[in-house]
Design a protein around this motif. Structure first.
Motif, PDB file in Angstrom:
ATOM      1  N   GLY A 229       0.785  -1.234   0.000  1.00  0.00           N
ATOM      2  CA  GLY A 229       0.000   0.000   0.000  1.00  0.00           C
ATOM      3  C   GLY A 229       0.818   1.285   0.000  1.00  0.00           C
ATOM      4  O   GLY A 229       0.260   2.365   0.145  1.00  0.00           O
TER       5      GLY A 229
ATOM      6  N   LEU B 209       0.633   8.578 -10.442  1.00  0.00           N
ATOM      7  CA  LEU B 209      -0.810   8.431 -10.236  1.00  0.00           C
ATOM      8  C   LEU B 209      -1.307   7.110 -10.818  1.00  0.00           C
ATOM      9  O   LEU B 209      -2.149   6.434 -10.225  1.00  0.00           O
ATOM     10  CB  LEU B 209      -1.551   9.614 -10.861  1.00  0.00           C
ATOM     11  CG  LEU B 209      -1.220  10.984 -10.262  1.00  0.00           C
ATOM     12  CD1 LEU B 209      -1.996  12.081 -10.961  1.00  0.00           C
ATOM     13  CD2 LEU B 209      -1.505  11.013  -8.766  1.00  0.00           C
ATOM     14  N   GLN B 210      -0.768   6.725 -11.992  1.00  0.00           N
ATOM     15  CA  GLN B 210      -1.196   5.470 -12.603  1.00  0.00           C
ATOM     16  C   GLN B 210      -0.791   4.288 -11.717  1.00  0.00           C
ATOM     17  O   GLN B 210      -1.550   3.335 -11.560  1.00  0.00           O
ATOM     18  CB  GLN B 210      -0.590   5.330 -14.005  1.00  0.00           C
ATOM     19  CG  GLN B 210      -1.168   4.174 -14.811  1.00  0.00           C
ATOM     20  CD  GLN B 210      -2.687   4.245 -14.937  1.00  0.00           C
ATOM     21  OE1 GLN B 210      -3.251   5.276 -15.317  1.00  0.00           O
ATOM     22  NE2 GLN B 210      -3.374   3.166 -14.573  1.00  0.00           N
TER      23      GLN B 210
ATOM     24  N   LEU C 219      -0.513   4.279  -8.511  1.00  0.00           N
ATOM     25  CA  LEU C 219      -1.432   4.227  -7.367  1.00  0.00           C
ATOM     26  C   LEU C 219      -2.666   3.399  -7.726  1.00  0.00           C
ATOM     27  O   LEU C 219      -3.105   2.554  -6.945  1.00  0.00           O
ATOM     28  CB  LEU C 219      -1.865   5.638  -6.962  1.00  0.00           C
ATOM     29  CG  LEU C 219      -0.793   6.549  -6.373  1.00  0.00           C
ATOM     30  CD1 LEU C 219      -1.356   7.932  -6.124  1.00  0.00           C
ATOM     31  CD2 LEU C 219      -0.259   5.958  -5.078  1.00  0.00           C
ATOM     32  N   VAL C 220      -3.184   3.634  -8.943  1.00  0.00           N
ATOM     33  CA  VAL C 220      -4.366   2.893  -9.379  1.00  0.00           C
ATOM     34  C   VAL C 220      -4.022   1.413  -9.569  1.00  0.00           C
ATOM     35  O   VAL C 220      -4.725   0.535  -9.076  1.00  0.00           O
ATOM     36  CB  VAL C 220      -4.921   3.467 -10.705  1.00  0.00           C
ATOM     37  CG1 VAL C 220      -6.084   2.623 -11.211  1.00  0.00           C
ATOM     38  CG2 VAL C 220      -5.355   4.910 -10.517  1.00  0.00           C
TER      39      VAL C 220
ATOM     40  N   GLY D  23      -3.281  -0.187  -6.271  1.00  0.00           N
ATOM     41  CA  GLY D  23      -4.255   0.068  -5.212  1.00  0.00           C
ATOM     42  C   GLY D  23      -3.609   0.613  -3.950  1.00  0.00           C
ATOM     43  O   GLY D  23      -4.060   0.331  -2.845  1.00  0.00           O
ATOM     44  N   SER D  24      -2.542   1.395  -4.112  1.00  0.00           N
ATOM     45  CA  SER D  24      -1.828   1.921  -2.946  1.00  0.00           C
ATOM     46  C   SER D  24      -2.376   3.287  -2.527  1.00  0.00           C
ATOM     47  O   SER D  24      -2.422   4.195  -3.335  1.00  0.00           O
ATOM     48  CB  SER D  24      -0.340   2.095  -3.268  1.00  0.00           C
ATOM     49  OG  SER D  24       0.198   0.901  -3.731  1.00  0.00           O
ATOM     50  N   PRO D  25      -2.781   3.420  -1.272  1.00  0.00           N
ATOM     51  CA  PRO D  25      -3.316   4.708  -0.834  1.00  0.00           C
ATOM     52  C   PRO D  25      -2.242   5.707  -0.380  1.00  0.00           C
ATOM     53  O   PRO D  25      -2.569   6.825  -0.023  1.00  0.00           O
ATOM     54  CB  PRO D  25      -4.240   4.336   0.322  1.00  0.00           C
ATOM     55  CG  PRO D  25      -3.721   3.047   0.821  1.00  0.00           C
ATOM     56  CD  PRO D  25      -2.933   2.385  -0.250  1.00  0.00           C
TER      57      PRO D  25
ATOM     58  N   MET E 231      -7.921  11.356  -6.028  1.00  0.00           N
ATOM     59  CA  MET E 231      -8.108   9.937  -6.336  1.00  0.00           C
ATOM     60  C   MET E 231      -8.234   9.095  -5.080  1.00  0.00           C
ATOM     61  O   MET E 231      -8.527   7.899  -5.167  1.00  0.00           O
ATOM     62  CB  MET E 231      -6.921   9.438  -7.162  1.00  0.00           C
ATOM     63  CG  MET E 231      -6.863  10.067  -8.536  1.00  0.00           C
ATOM     64  SD  MET E 231      -5.281   9.767  -9.314  1.00  0.00           S
ATOM     65  CE  MET E 231      -5.195   8.003  -9.184  1.00  0.00           C
TER      66      MET E 231
ATOM     67  N   ALA F 200      -5.704   9.079  -2.490  1.00  0.00           N
ATOM     68  CA  ALA F 200      -4.401   8.664  -1.979  1.00  0.00           C
ATOM     69  C   ALA F 200      -3.705   9.863  -1.356  1.00  0.00           C
ATOM     70  O   ALA F 200      -3.991  11.004  -1.706  1.00  0.00           O
ATOM     71  CB  ALA F 200      -3.546   8.084  -3.100  1.00  0.00           C
TER      72      ALA F 200
END
Lengths: 139, 137, 286
Positions: free
Chosen positions: C167, C190-191, C193-194, C197-199, C229, C231
């Protein structure tokens, strides 16, 4: 998806209802993809077009949108013209200020759209309608 | 006119926006949700915007309004699945989505709602810093 | 400059009838230039290929390099200069490979002179010049695309996004950040993170020597976009000079978490996610 559409010619859409704003967005997306804009740039120009098409509808009482694929010799791009024959804008500088609104929105339509594109031109006078031209180049 | 379906899962209302909404559809969703929150007594609303390739100021305002309305009706709203390109564009547009809680995906959104409820029920007087990410700058 | 049909014919005849002599002289001149950096066999192959393509073009009536009939000749020239550009030959060396043909032609023309010889030589020579310039241009184009490719590779290399913990992802930024690179970093972070699934994201700028207003703005925008998003971003490794610049420029970092080192940032994040996890348990003691 775009079969039968000649993207080298300007695409036109009249804006007279909510659904037309959706159609403008889809048209701009198609041309932006053809002009090889990056995903972020596509998103920016479609968002700007959505704001401006809504302005054409809400403040201009409807009008037309014309989308053209352009090329400045070095890179491709997309140019969109929003034209209405509504009441026009008396103070353009004021209308371009963040947060200024006469329609109960957030006041980010014009000012925000300008930040999302590379070139922004506005031609308007009270009683003369409004014509906004935006251009976004591929990076 | 298209209507966006609202699903009820346990104590949560899940809205997954799958179409390019016209402004009318967005306003209708706002009204439908308020009615469903009251009718079901749900305490959480998750709005999944994974499928949206743009969020303009109108949709942004709708999301803020839904969050405010649901707060008045004692429900927590979490917007999930915003795409990177959409987030970058919103920042450039100058829209901050004040007061909206956000999460990366539906699963994390549900955790956030659950954590929020636990917080309210058991720990009402804790006024420490809120570690949950929110959209306010 | 276009060769007349007669001149094309005469040049073609000359190239064919005295072919061996010409290619030999041609090869020698080029070999002298390159001083053994290209094997003899490779050089002979190149010269013969060029010779053949030129004879072909002239045979079809292509007395002008821009003509339709000379398409194959252009392709051979382009391929030759691309190869040399990639192998690190200089532009002069590459162009000389073509200009050497003049030398070779002069050699055979001297032995059988007629009244037309001088005029012909000038015309041939102009054609060779065209070929040389064309070679030069494709050489430059190849080098430009090489540079563009390298720049892109460098951008890829210089912006790794690594998973630090479940995460938690981090981007260790090294080197000067310009606007274009900052933008690539932002989109990539940012991509990731998606995708993961890392906050939590840590932007470590220990390796960044200086920050200007534009770069600071890019970092700030990344942080705000990540929040939208769902995060949280932490900035670590801000050097004293950079802290001074940020304050001097009047850039508002607001409520963005900043930590002295990557380790501090990770500890901070783990504490945050730990607090979040423990919150799911009912706590009545308060």
């Amino acid at each position: 998806m775009t079969s039968g559409v000649d993207l080298s010619r300007p695409q036109q859409q009249t804006v007279g209802s909510d659904e037309d704003v959706v159609r403008v967005r889809q048209m701009v997306r198609t041309v932006a993809v053809a002009a090889r804009l990056s995903l972020v740039d596509q998103t920016k120009v479609v968002t700007a077009a959505s704001e401006l098409a809504r302005n054409t509808l809400v403040y201009g009482g409807g009008g037309t949108v014309e989308v053209t694929a352009v090329d400045n010799g070095r890179k491709p791009g997309i140019r969109i013209v929003f034209a209405d024959s509504g009441p026009g804008i008396a103070d353009v500088d004021l209308a371009l200020t963040d947060g200024y609104t006469t329609g109960g929105g957030l006041g980010l339509g014009l000012s925000g759209a300008r930040r999302l594109v590379d070139e922004f031109d506005i031609l308007t006078a009270p009683g003369q309608g409004t014509r906004v031209t935006i251009t976004k180049w591929s990076r | 006119m298209d209507r966006v379906p609202i699903l009820k899962i346990g104590d949560i209302l899940l809205v997954s926006i799958q179409v390019d909404m016209s402004d009318q559809t967005a306003v209708a969703l706002q009204e439908d949700l308020a009615e469903r929150i009251v009718a079901t007594g749900c305490h959480g609303v998750i709005i999944d915007i994974t499928a949206l390739d743009i969020v303009d100021s109108f949709v942004g305002r709708m999301l803020s309004t839904i969050a405010s309305i649901s707060r008045v009706l004692d429900a927590e709203t979490v917007v999930v699945g915003m795409r990177p390109a959409v987030a970058i564009t919103l920042v450039e547009l100058g829209l901050s989505l004040n007061g909206i809680r956000t999460a990366l995906n539906v699963e994390r959104g549900m955790e956030l709602v659950a954590a929020g409820r636990g917080y309210d029920d058991y720990d009402e007087f804790d006024d420490g810093p809120d570690p949950a990410p929110t959209a306010s700058p | 400059m276009t060769l007349s049909a007669d001149q094309s014919g005469r040049l073609s005849y000359l190239l064919t009838s005295r072919g061996e002599q010409i290619t030999q002289r041609w090869t020698e001149v080029v070999a002298g230039q390159l001083r053994g950096r290209l094997s003899r066999a490779e050089l002979v192959r190149q010269v013969q290929e060029l010779h053949r393509a030129l004879v072909d073009a002239l045979g079809k009536g292509g007395g002008d390099l821009a003509a339709e009939e000379a398409a194959e000749l252009r392709a051979v020239l382009a391929e030759l200069s691309q190869g040399q550009a990639r192998q690190g030959f200089s532009a002069t060396e590459t162009a000389t490979g073509v200009f050497a043909l003049k030398d070779a032609l002069l050699g055979v023309l001297e032995t059988d002179q007629t009244s037309e010889t001088l005029r012909d030589y000038v015309a041939f020579s102009a054609l060779v010049d065209q070929m040389g310039l064309f070679t030069f241009e494709s050489y430059v184009r190849t080098r430009e695309s090489l540079i563009a490719d390298q720049a892109e590779q460098l951008l890829e290399l210089s912006t790794p996004v690594v998973k630090l913990w479940e995460g938690v992802v981090a981007v260790p930024l090294v080197g000067t950040l310009d606007s274009a690179r900052a933008q690539v970093v932002m989109e990539r972070l940012l991509q990731t993170l998606v995708d993961t699934g890392s906050p939590y994201a840590i932007i470590d700028i220990t390796g960044v020597p200086a920050v200007d207003t534009q770069v600071a703005q890019h970092i700030l925008k990344t942080v705000v976009a990540a929040r939208l998003m769902g995060a949280d971003c932490i900035i670590s490794g801000i050097r004293p000079q950079i802290a001074q610049t940020i304050v001097a420029l009047g850039i508002e970092f607001g409520d963005i978490a900043t930590k002295a080192s990557l380790a501090d940032a990770l500890r901070h994040v783990l504490r945050l996610s730990g607090v979040e996890a423990s919150r799911r348990q009912p706590r009545r003691e308060a």
